[in-house]
Enzyme design. Structure first.
Site, mmCIF file in Angstrom:
data_model
loop_
_atom_site.group_PDB
_atom_site.id
_atom_site.type_symbol
_atom_site.label_atom_id
_atom_site.label_comp_id
_atom_site.label_asym_id
_atom_site.label_seq_id
_atom_site.Cartn_x
_atom_site.Cartn_y
_atom_site.Cartn_z
ATOM 1 N NE ARG A 263 -1.715 24.364 -15.190
ATOM 2 C CZ ARG A 263 -1.791 25.666 -15.387
ATOM 3 N NH1 ARG A 263 -1.139 26.231 -16.401
ATOM 4 N NH2 ARG A 263 -2.488 26.434 -14.593
ATOM 5 C CG ASP A 265 -2.285 28.333 -19.240
ATOM 6 O OD1 ASP A 265 -2.285 28.563 -18.027
ATOM 7 O OD2 ASP A 265 -2.517 29.202 -20.106
ATOM 8 C CB ALA A 266 -6.149 29.192 -19.485
ATOM 9 C CD GLU A 300 -5.104 27.975 -15.130
ATOM 10 O OE1 GLU A 300 -5.035 28.881 -14.289
ATOM 11 O OE2 GLU A 300 -4.552 28.036 -16.240
ATOM 12 C CG ASP A 322 -7.737 28.389 -9.456
ATOM 13 O OD1 ASP A 322 -6.590 28.053 -9.132
ATOM 14 O OD2 ASP A 322 -7.991 28.943 -10.541
ATOM 15 C CG ASP A 323 -13.684 26.285 -6.349
ATOM 16 O OD1 ASP A 323 -13.342 27.215 -7.100
ATOM 17 O OD2 ASP A 323 -14.776 25.698 -6.452
ATOM 18 C CG HIS A 325 -5.244 29.443 -3.799
ATOM 19 N ND1 HIS A 325 -5.832 30.660 -4.098
ATOM 20 C CD2 HIS A 325 -3.998 29.735 -3.343
ATOM 21 C CE1 HIS A 325 -4.987 31.637 -3.831
ATOM 22 N NE2 HIS A 325 -3.861 31.100 -3.369
ATOM 23 C CG HIS A 392 2.253 30.147 -12.168
ATOM 24 N ND1 HIS A 392 1.657 28.909 -12.326
ATOM 25 C CD2 HIS A 392 1.714 30.935 -13.134
ATOM 26 C CE1 HIS A 392 0.814 28.952 -13.334
ATOM 27 N NE2 HIS A 392 0.821 30.173 -13.850
ATOM 28 C CG ASP A 393 -1.978 31.737 -12.712
ATOM 29 O OD1 ASP A 393 -1.382 32.619 -13.349
ATOM 30 O OD2 ASP A 393 -2.592 30.805 -13.246
#
Length: 583
Positions: A263, A265-266, A300, A322-323, A325, A392-393
């Site tokens: 995965r 990140d960012a 992500e 994220d949407d 969530h 986690h975020d």
């Protein structure tokens, strides 16, 4: 990229361009240090000069035994190897020679397809009281019994101190010693795969942490001084040697640790004008190899773009969504501050859109935001979206790290959302403890000292100073008690949560996965049936999956027809209930 993975019997070895590699009876050493006048490697008491080549790499060979200590000497400064497989101690001290051929894999593993993925996000340091790979491995059978098929480890690359989330790593090739040795991480992977659980690793290619990143000293050209990320100096991905550092890092983890995927990140902070850009070249390098198992790459990405994940591109498998969530969170909590504001306008409508198409923000206007974000998600397969109610975020970036169960207006709604997450045809992800109804927080914690510790404490407090809904003191991220408070303790109704999780995942594996495997027949049909209820149908070639959910109000109109294969609550009499049908 010409260097290849090598499999010798039951050993796995990836030959890196950077760092130390076993070579016959000795070792070869390489570091990119353009502009350095003198570079040497110190192995024990011996100093070996390194020769600069045209590409800026400095190389040497030297006799040494495995586990020996070594350091690089760059213009007189002694620093650890930025591509070390392990350190002797902390990030400031000597590196340790690790021969990857010493670990002998005792099993075969052919992996699992993505449509079978049920992801469990885990922070190794807090998952068990011991906080080690070995202790985590002992807990894996219970996850397998629940129906978890993939564990995603938060970053394990070594960072400063013993405690941290892992996103401030400075040695991307070295597993964090507080969790265990490289061999113990490989043993964890082998245990997981023996239980049918894939292992994914979160990797950070967008910045380095603030303490122990000696690449700034070794190779200043590694960084783009004109650009900064939210967490540190920008990286110059246009440099071939920099690209090689990260691409080989991905290949290294996948090869030597036999991982099932990564995965990233960012990735919106991986800004590269090259053609192809780093994200594309990295995925192409992974896809060019025959691994003997499926390799899953997820991202992500705050941009809500689609080009990296289209099946015809053949690059990335999934994207954290994220949407989804945000819609669930606003629906459960009625929060509206910060990035929740546009989702708080009508979270039920956003949830319906996400269930139908994946993304919510697809370039349309989204008051009260002024800027538009995203692209149309049409064409992306439903499993390409990694959906979650918590991660986690979204827990840890809150001031106190509260979980959804402690914030929700009604915990029954969280149970409905839990089942919906696990049975819908997207890729579900749980955050550790979620399967047991944990109410324990997951807070932000670090192990910095001195001025950096004080700056982190101050910055964390200032981050939430303007939040109207937050009052009180932000937990001190440098206090060991903050770390200890972040362990995923079972909730008071843990048995009920585990049984609900087990039932939903059993249905997923027995009925939903075969439908997904048969292929999508038509677009999804999602209808809002009252202010807080919905009916969603996903048509596949071999049948249709239908979910009816009350998330605070009962559906208007008549009773639904058809026999439910899973139900929690009563749709006709309860404001919180869910039924699943397969036809």
């Amino acid at each position: 990229m010409t260097r290849e993975s090598r499999i010798e019997g039951s050993t796995l070895h990836f030959r890196k361009s950077w760092g130390a590699e076993p070579e016959g009876e000795g070792w070869s050493f390489s570091v990119w240090a353009p502009g350095a006048q003198t570079v040497a490697v110190l192995v024990g008491e011996a100093r070996h000069a390194m020769v600069e080549e045209a590409d800026g790499y400095h190389r040497a060979t030297a006799p040494a035994r495995a586990d020996a200590e070594y350091l690089l000497e760059v213009d007189g400064a002694r620093v650890p190897d930025p591509a070390a497989r392990a350190q002797v101690g902390d990030v400031h001290g000597p590196s340790r020679l690790v021969d990857p051929r010493a670990y002998r894999w005792s099993s075969q593993w052919t992996g699992r397809p993505w449509e079978e993925a049920v992801i469990y996000e885990m922070h190794v340091g807090t998952f068990t009281p011991e906080g080690t790979f070995a202790a985590a491995a002992e807990r894996l059978p219970e996850l397998a019994r629940l129906g978890v098929t993939a564990v995603e480890l938060m970053p394990v690359a070594q960072f400063s101190g013993d405690r941290g989330w892992g996103y401030d790593g400075v040695l991307p090739y070295a597993p964090h010693p507080a969790y265990g040795t490289p061999e113990e991480m490989k043993a964890f992977v082998e245990v997981a795969q023996g239980l049918g659980i894939m292992v994914l690793l979160d990797v950070v290619y967008n910045h380095f942490g603030p303490d122990g990143a000696y690449l700034h000293q070794i190779a200043p050209r590694f960084f783009d001084e004109a650009r900064h990320t939210p967490w540190g100096a920008g990286i110059d991905y246009t440099q071939p040697q920099v690209r090689r550092f990260f691409i080989e890092n991905a290949l290294y983890w996948l090869t030597e640790f036999r991982l099932d995927g990564l995965r990233l990140d960012a990735v919106d902070q991986i800004r590269d004008p090259s053609e192809p850009e780093l994200l594309v070249e990295l995925a192409q390098a992974v896809r060019a190899r025959d691994w003997g198992r499926p390799i899953h790459l997820t991202t992500e990405d705050n941009r809500n773009i689609t080009r990296l994940h289209h099946p015809e591109a053949g690059l990335y498998t999934g994207e954290w969504n994220d949407d989804y969530h945000h819609a669930i969170h606003c629906l459960m909590t009625c929060e509206s501050e910060g990035y929740y504001a546009p989702y708080a306008v009508d979270p039920m409508a956003d949830l319906c859109l996400s269930l139908a198409e994946g993304y919510v923000e697809q370039g349309q206007e989204r008051p009260p935001k002024s800027e538009r974000r995203g692209e149309p998600a049409e064409g992306l397969p439903w499993p390409a979206f990694v959906n979650f109610n918590q991660n986690h975020d979204q827990i840890g970036n809150r001031a106190r790290g509260e979980r959804l169960l402690t914030l929700a207006d009604d915990p029954r709604g969280v149970k409905v959302a839990h089942v919906l997450l696990l049975v819908a045809p997207f890729t579900p992800m749980l955050f550790m403890g979620e399967e047991a109804g944990s109410r324990a927080p997951f807070q932000f914690f670090v192990d910095f000292e001195g001025e950096l510790a004080e700056a982190t404490r101050k910055g964390r407090a200032e981050e939430f100073a303007d939040f109207e809904s937050f009052t009180g003191r932000v937990p001190d991220p440098t206090d060991p008690a903050t770390f200890e408070a972040s362990r995923p303790l079972d909730g008071p109704d843990a048995d009920e949560w585990r049984e609900l999780t087990r039932q939903a995942l059993a249905l997923r594996h027995e009925r939903v996965v075969p439908l997904v495997r048969s292929g999508r027949a038509r677009p999804a049909q999602v209808q809002r049936t009252s202010p807080r209820s919905l009916t969603a149908s996903w048509p596949f070639c071999d049948g249709t999956l239908t979910v009816r959910a009350n998330l605070g109000t009962r559906a208007e109109g008549g009773a639904a027809s058809g026999e439910a294969v899973l139900k929690w609550g009563n749709l006709e009499t309860n404001d919180y209930a869910i039924e699943v049908q397969v036809s």
